[in-house]
Write a protein that holds these residues in place. Structure first.
Motif, PDB file in Angstrom:
ATOM      1  N   LYS A   1      64.848  -7.455 -35.238  1.00  0.00           N
ATOM      2  CA  LYS A   1      65.197  -6.208 -35.918  1.00  0.00           C
ATOM      3  C   LYS A   1      64.169  -5.787 -36.959  1.00  0.00           C
ATOM      4  CE  LYS A   1      70.086  -6.779 -34.917  1.00  0.00           C
ATOM      5  NZ  LYS A   1      71.466  -6.956 -35.436  1.00  0.00           N
ATOM      6  N   ASP A   2      63.188  -6.666 -37.237  1.00  0.00           N
ATOM      7  CA  ASP A   2      62.099  -6.297 -38.136  1.00  0.00           C
ATOM      8  C   ASP A   2      60.899  -5.732 -37.387  1.00  0.00           C
ATOM      9  OD1 ASP A   2      63.524  -7.075 -40.366  1.00  0.00           O
ATOM     10  OD2 ASP A   2      62.711  -9.125 -40.358  1.00  0.00           O
ATOM     11  N   VAL A   3      60.940  -5.790 -36.074  1.00  0.00           N
ATOM     12  CA  VAL A   3      59.863  -5.195 -35.267  1.00  0.00           C
ATOM     13  C   VAL A   3      59.954  -3.683 -35.404  1.00  0.00           C
ATOM     14  CG1 VAL A   3      58.984  -4.878 -32.926  1.00  0.00           C
ATOM     15  CG2 VAL A   3      59.821  -7.132 -33.654  1.00  0.00           C
ATOM     16  N   LYS A   4      58.860  -3.048 -35.724  1.00  0.00           N
ATOM     17  CA  LYS A   4      58.903  -1.621 -36.065  1.00  0.00           C
ATOM     18  C   LYS A   4      59.410  -0.757 -34.917  1.00  0.00           C
ATOM     19  CE  LYS A   4      53.978  -0.934 -34.974  1.00  0.00           C
ATOM     20  NZ  LYS A   4      52.658  -0.544 -35.527  1.00  0.00           N
ATOM     21  N   TYR A   5      59.189  -1.196 -33.693  1.00  0.00           N
ATOM     22  CA  TYR A   5      59.650  -0.378 -32.568  1.00  0.00           C
ATOM     23  C   TYR A   5      60.889  -0.979 -31.885  1.00  0.00           C
ATOM     24  CZ  TYR A   5      56.451  -3.627 -30.073  1.00  0.00           C
ATOM     25  OH  TYR A   5      55.789  -4.729 -29.590  1.00  0.00           O
ATOM     26  N   TRP A   6      61.634  -1.826 -32.597  1.00  0.00           N
ATOM     27  CA  TRP A   6      62.821  -2.429 -31.985  1.00  0.00           C
ATOM     28  C   TRP A   6      63.829  -1.386 -31.504  1.00  0.00           C
ATOM     29  CZ3 TRP A   6      63.904  -6.513 -29.481  1.00  0.00           C
ATOM     30  CH2 TRP A   6      65.221  -6.923 -29.270  1.00  0.00           C
ATOM     31  N   PRO A   7      64.105  -0.304 -32.252  1.00  0.00           N
ATOM     32  CA  PRO A   7      65.034   0.710 -31.724  1.00  0.00           C
ATOM     33  C   PRO A   7      64.569   1.306 -30.403  1.00  0.00           C
ATOM     34  CG  PRO A   7      64.736   1.021 -34.073  1.00  0.00           C
ATOM     35  CD  PRO A   7      63.717   0.009 -33.648  1.00  0.00           C
ATOM     36  N   GLN A   8      63.262   1.602 -30.291  1.00  0.00           N
ATOM     37  CA  GLN A   8      62.737   2.130 -29.030  1.00  0.00           C
ATOM     38  C   GLN A   8      62.814   1.080 -27.928  1.00  0.00           C
ATOM     39  OE1 GLN A   8      61.314   2.343 -32.115  1.00  0.00           O
ATOM     40  NE2 GLN A   8      59.651   3.861 -32.114  1.00  0.00           N
ATOM     41  N   MET A   9      62.582  -0.182 -28.304  1.00  0.00           N
ATOM     42  CA  MET A   9      62.626  -1.266 -27.325  1.00  0.00           C
ATOM     43  C   MET A   9      64.028  -1.412 -26.748  1.00  0.00           C
ATOM     44  SD  MET A   9      60.724  -3.719 -25.948  1.00  0.00           S
ATOM     45  CE  MET A   9      60.931  -5.307 -25.112  1.00  0.00           C
ATOM     46  N   THR A  10      65.036  -1.417 -27.594  1.00  0.00           N
ATOM     47  CA  THR A  10      66.405  -1.554 -27.095  1.00  0.00           C
ATOM     48  C   THR A  10      66.808  -0.333 -26.275  1.00  0.00           C
ATOM     49  OG1 THR A  10      67.288  -0.665 -29.171  1.00  0.00           O
ATOM     50  CG2 THR A  10      67.092  -3.058 -28.988  1.00  0.00           C
ATOM     51  N   GLN A  11      66.360   0.836 -26.707  1.00  0.00           N
ATOM     52  CA  GLN A  11      66.657   2.045 -25.941  1.00  0.00           C
ATOM     53  C   GLN A  11      66.077   1.948 -24.541  1.00  0.00           C
ATOM     54  OE1 GLN A  11      64.635   5.559 -27.314  1.00  0.00           O
ATOM     55  NE2 GLN A  11      65.854   6.954 -26.059  1.00  0.00           N
ATOM     56  N   MET A  12      64.840   1.436 -24.454  1.00  0.00           N
ATOM     57  CA  MET A  12      64.206   1.374 -23.144  1.00  0.00           C
ATOM     58  C   MET A  12      64.821   0.289 -22.273  1.00  0.00           C
ATOM     59  SD  MET A  12      60.210   1.642 -22.249  1.00  0.00           S
ATOM     60  CE  MET A  12      59.727   1.941 -20.534  1.00  0.00           C
ATOM     61  N   MET A  13      65.228  -0.834 -22.874  1.00  0.00           N
ATOM     62  CA  MET A  13      65.881  -1.873 -22.080  1.00  0.00           C
ATOM     63  C   MET A  13      67.215  -1.376 -21.526  1.00  0.00           C
ATOM     64  SD  MET A  13      64.984  -5.543 -23.903  1.00  0.00           S
ATOM     65  CE  MET A  13      65.511  -5.123 -25.576  1.00  0.00           C
ATOM     66  N   ASP A  14      67.970  -0.641 -22.318  1.00  0.00           N
ATOM     67  CA  ASP A  14      69.230  -0.063 -21.826  1.00  0.00           C
ATOM     68  C   ASP A  14      68.963   0.979 -20.746  1.00  0.00           C
ATOM     69  OD1 ASP A  14      70.776  -1.619 -23.509  1.00  0.00           O
ATOM     70  OD2 ASP A  14      70.825  -0.115 -25.104  1.00  0.00           O
ATOM     71  N   TRP A  15      67.942   1.783 -20.947  1.00  0.00           N
ATOM     72  CA  TRP A  15      67.551   2.789 -19.955  1.00  0.00           C
ATOM     73  C   TRP A  15      67.193   2.128 -18.630  1.00  0.00           C
ATOM     74  CZ3 TRP A  15      62.618   2.893 -17.838  1.00  0.00           C
ATOM     75  CH2 TRP A  15      62.303   4.010 -17.054  1.00  0.00           C
ATOM     76  N   ALA A  16      66.480   0.983 -18.715  1.00  0.00           N
ATOM     77  CA  ALA A  16      66.053   0.299 -17.496  1.00  0.00           C
ATOM     78  C   ALA A  16      67.236  -0.179 -16.668  1.00  0.00           C
ATOM     79  CB  ALA A  16      65.143  -0.879 -17.849  1.00  0.00           C
ATOM     80  N   ARG A  17      68.329  -0.543 -17.318  1.00  0.00           N
ATOM     81  CA  ARG A  17      69.506  -0.982 -16.578  1.00  0.00           C
ATOM     82  C   ARG A  17      70.079   0.141 -15.721  1.00  0.00           C
ATOM     83  NH1 ARG A  17      70.512  -5.435 -14.995  1.00  0.00           N
ATOM     84  NH2 ARG A  17      72.764  -5.459 -15.363  1.00  0.00           N
ATOM     85  N   ARG A  18      69.820   1.376 -16.101  1.00  0.00           N
ATOM     86  CA  ARG A  18      70.340   2.528 -15.351  1.00  0.00           C
ATOM     87  C   ARG A  18      69.293   3.148 -14.427  1.00  0.00           C
ATOM     88  NH1 ARG A  18      71.514   3.601 -20.694  1.00  0.00           N
ATOM     89  NH2 ARG A  18      70.026   5.331 -20.697  1.00  0.00           N
ATOM     90  N   HIS A  19      68.029   2.988 -14.749  1.00  0.00           N
ATOM     91  CA  HIS A  19      66.975   3.741 -14.067  1.00  0.00           C
ATOM     92  C   HIS A  19      66.005   2.881 -13.267  1.00  0.00           C
ATOM     93  CE1 HIS A  19      67.421   7.844 -15.970  1.00  0.00           C
ATOM     94  NE2 HIS A  19      68.249   7.118 -16.699  1.00  0.00           N
ATOM     95  N   VAL A  20      66.151   1.563 -13.303  1.00  0.00           N
ATOM     96  CA  VAL A  20      65.183   0.672 -12.651  1.00  0.00           C
ATOM     97  C   VAL A  20      65.923  -0.326 -11.769  1.00  0.00           C
ATOM     98  CG1 VAL A  20      63.336  -1.005 -13.010  1.00  0.00           C
ATOM     99  CG2 VAL A  20      63.613   0.889 -14.629  1.00  0.00           C
ATOM    100  N   GLN A  21      65.408  -0.523 -10.561  1.00  0.00           N
ATOM    101  CA  GLN A  21      66.045  -1.482  -9.649  1.00  0.00           C
ATOM    102  C   GLN A  21      65.876  -2.912 -10.139  1.00  0.00           C
ATOM    103  OE1 GLN A  21      68.039  -1.051  -7.147  1.00  0.00           O
ATOM    104  NE2 GLN A  21      68.171  -3.229  -6.649  1.00  0.00           N
ATOM    105  N   SER A  22      64.653  -3.294 -10.538  1.00  0.00           N
ATOM    106  CA  SER A  22      64.422  -4.659 -11.015  1.00  0.00           C
ATOM    107  C   SER A  22      63.382  -4.629 -12.126  1.00  0.00           C
ATOM    108  CB  SER A  22      63.950  -5.572  -9.880  1.00  0.00           C
ATOM    109  OG  SER A  22      63.834  -6.914 -10.331  1.00  0.00           O
ATOM    110  N   THR A  23      63.712  -5.294 -13.244  1.00  0.00           N
ATOM    111  CA  THR A  23      62.809  -5.346 -14.395  1.00  0.00           C
ATOM    112  C   THR A  23      62.338  -6.770 -14.611  1.00  0.00           C
ATOM    113  OG1 THR A  23      63.959  -3.500 -15.463  1.00  0.00           O
ATOM    114  CG2 THR A  23      62.554  -4.863 -16.861  1.00  0.00           C
ATOM    115  N   LEU A  24      61.025  -6.928 -14.794  1.00  0.00           N
ATOM    116  CA  LEU A  24      60.411  -8.224 -15.042  1.00  0.00           C
ATOM    117  C   LEU A  24      59.970  -8.271 -16.500  1.00  0.00           C
ATOM    118  CD1 LEU A  24      57.953 -10.008 -12.621  1.00  0.00           C
ATOM    119  CD2 LEU A  24      57.626 -10.111 -15.084  1.00  0.00           C
ATOM    120  N   PHE A  25      60.559  -9.196 -17.262  1.00  0.00           N
ATOM    121  CA  PHE A  25      60.248  -9.358 -18.676  1.00  0.00           C
ATOM    122  C   PHE A  25      59.321 -10.552 -18.850  1.00  0.00           C
ATOM    123  CE2 PHE A  25      64.532  -7.576 -18.365  1.00  0.00           C
ATOM    124  CZ  PHE A  25      64.493  -6.495 -19.236  1.00  0.00           C
ATOM    125  N   LEU A  26      58.203 -10.359 -19.552  1.00  0.00           N
ATOM    126  CA  LEU A  26      57.220 -11.417 -19.744  1.00  0.00           C
ATOM    127  C   LEU A  26      57.240 -11.932 -21.182  1.00  0.00           C
ATOM    128  CD1 LEU A  26      54.142  -9.957 -17.815  1.00  0.00           C
ATOM    129  CD2 LEU A  26      55.471 -11.970 -17.152  1.00  0.00           C
TER     130      LEU A  26
END
Length: 307
Positions: free
Chosen positions: A116-141
């Motif tokens: 939560k101290d990462v400056k772009y954490w809000p954007q990161m969580t938004q994109m991870m939630d978006w991926a659950r709806r818009h992406v067939q398979s997500t690979l996290f490294l």
């Protein structure tokens, strides 16, 4: 088959010199097939280096792939020119309407920051939630794998006192899982991180399975049963010299780093690194694209999670 990348992307020259088949948009428009749509959210400081590493792995399949490079925010990159970012990267807001067959979210050098101290954490969580709806398979490294485990399942990492750095031997736990199809029972993979999530934390999540692990590194390959999420805690994309460059950087910064494990012959940093992970790194990405993306994605991407 080729990967389709933006015209004049610097990675194209590197990949072409390695006899990797790339095509630009103009030539790709003449192909009468439905290519895969893959996004790359690149969080690494040296964008161009990471682009080359990932595009090299994505190119090693018989599939045509359209690649979108995505940036998390509009902050100026310290290690990549803004000219490059403006020319080749999409803002998330510009692609949020799209649906993708696959998405790769890279690691990031954020080990000692709370999420939560990462400056772009809000954007990161938004994109991870978006991926659950818009992406067939997500690979996290690497860091992204830990961040996703925290966001989706509340699983917190702990930080090692010393950096886990080197090339480690891993064992395949589920050889029938398509993600490790063709793997040897034992194989090597690079790691470079402080964060660790215990194997028991992965195993307590319904629908997740630890597919490959190491005594030294813990869980390495973890995937959801529905193939929608893949967590890779290491760096199969790394070039032969990447760990060497990190070691030299930390040495010059006075951090007194340990010599990467199982990397230099006889632990001699002046010797060329011993490379023994690239075949399994290529196979891992090929299997993900084939079995977790291509074989499962709808032909009409508009049908993906339309509900």
């Amino acid at each position: 088959m080729p990967i389709r990348i933006p015209s004049n992307l610097p990675a194209q020259d590197v990949l072409s010199s390695e006899n990797i088949f790339c095509m630009d948009e103009k030539r790709a428009t003449q192909q009468d097939i439905r290519p895969l749509e893959v996004g790359i959210l690149n969080l690494m400081p040296n964008k161009i280096e990471t682009e080359v590493q990932l595009l090299r792995l994505l190119s090693n399949t018989p599939l045509q792939i359209n690649v979108d490079l995505i940036r998390i925010d509009n902050q100026v990159s310290k290690h990549t020119s803004e000219q490059h970012m403006n020319a080749f990267y999409h803002a998330f807001s510009d692609v949020a309407h799209k649906r993708y067959d696959g998405l790769i979210i890279t690691g990031a050098p954020l080990a000692h920051l709370a999420y939560k101290d990462v400056k772009y954490w809000p954007q990161m969580t938004q994109m991870m939630d978006w991926a659950r709806r818009h992406v067939q398979s997500t690979l996290f490294l690497c860091w992204a794998a830990h961040a996703a485990m925290f966001h989706f399942y509340g699983k917190q990492r702990y930080l090692r006192e010393d950096k886990l750095c080197g090339v480690y031997e891993h064992e395949v736990l589920h050889p029938k899982n398509e993600l490790v199809r063709g793997f040897d029972s034992l194989f090597f993979a690079p790691h470079s991180r402080y964060g660790v999530i215990s194997e028991s934390d992965y195993e307590t999540v319904d629908g997740l399975k630890v597919i490959a692990r190491s005594e030294e590194t813990g869980a390495y390959v973890v995937a959801s049963d529905d193939k929608r999420m893949v967590f890779i805690t290491g760096h199969p994309e790394y070039d032969p010299e990447t760990l060497q460059q990190e070691y030299t950087r930390d040495l010059n910064a006075g951090l007194n780093p340990s010599i990467p494990i199982n990397y230099f012959p006889q632990d001699n940093p002046t010797a060329p690194p011993l490379v023994r992970w690239r075949s399994h790194g290529n196979l891992l990405f090929t299997n993900w694209l084939n079995y977790f993306v291509y074989q499962t994605t709808p032909f009409d991407l508009e049908q993906l999670n339309k509900s």
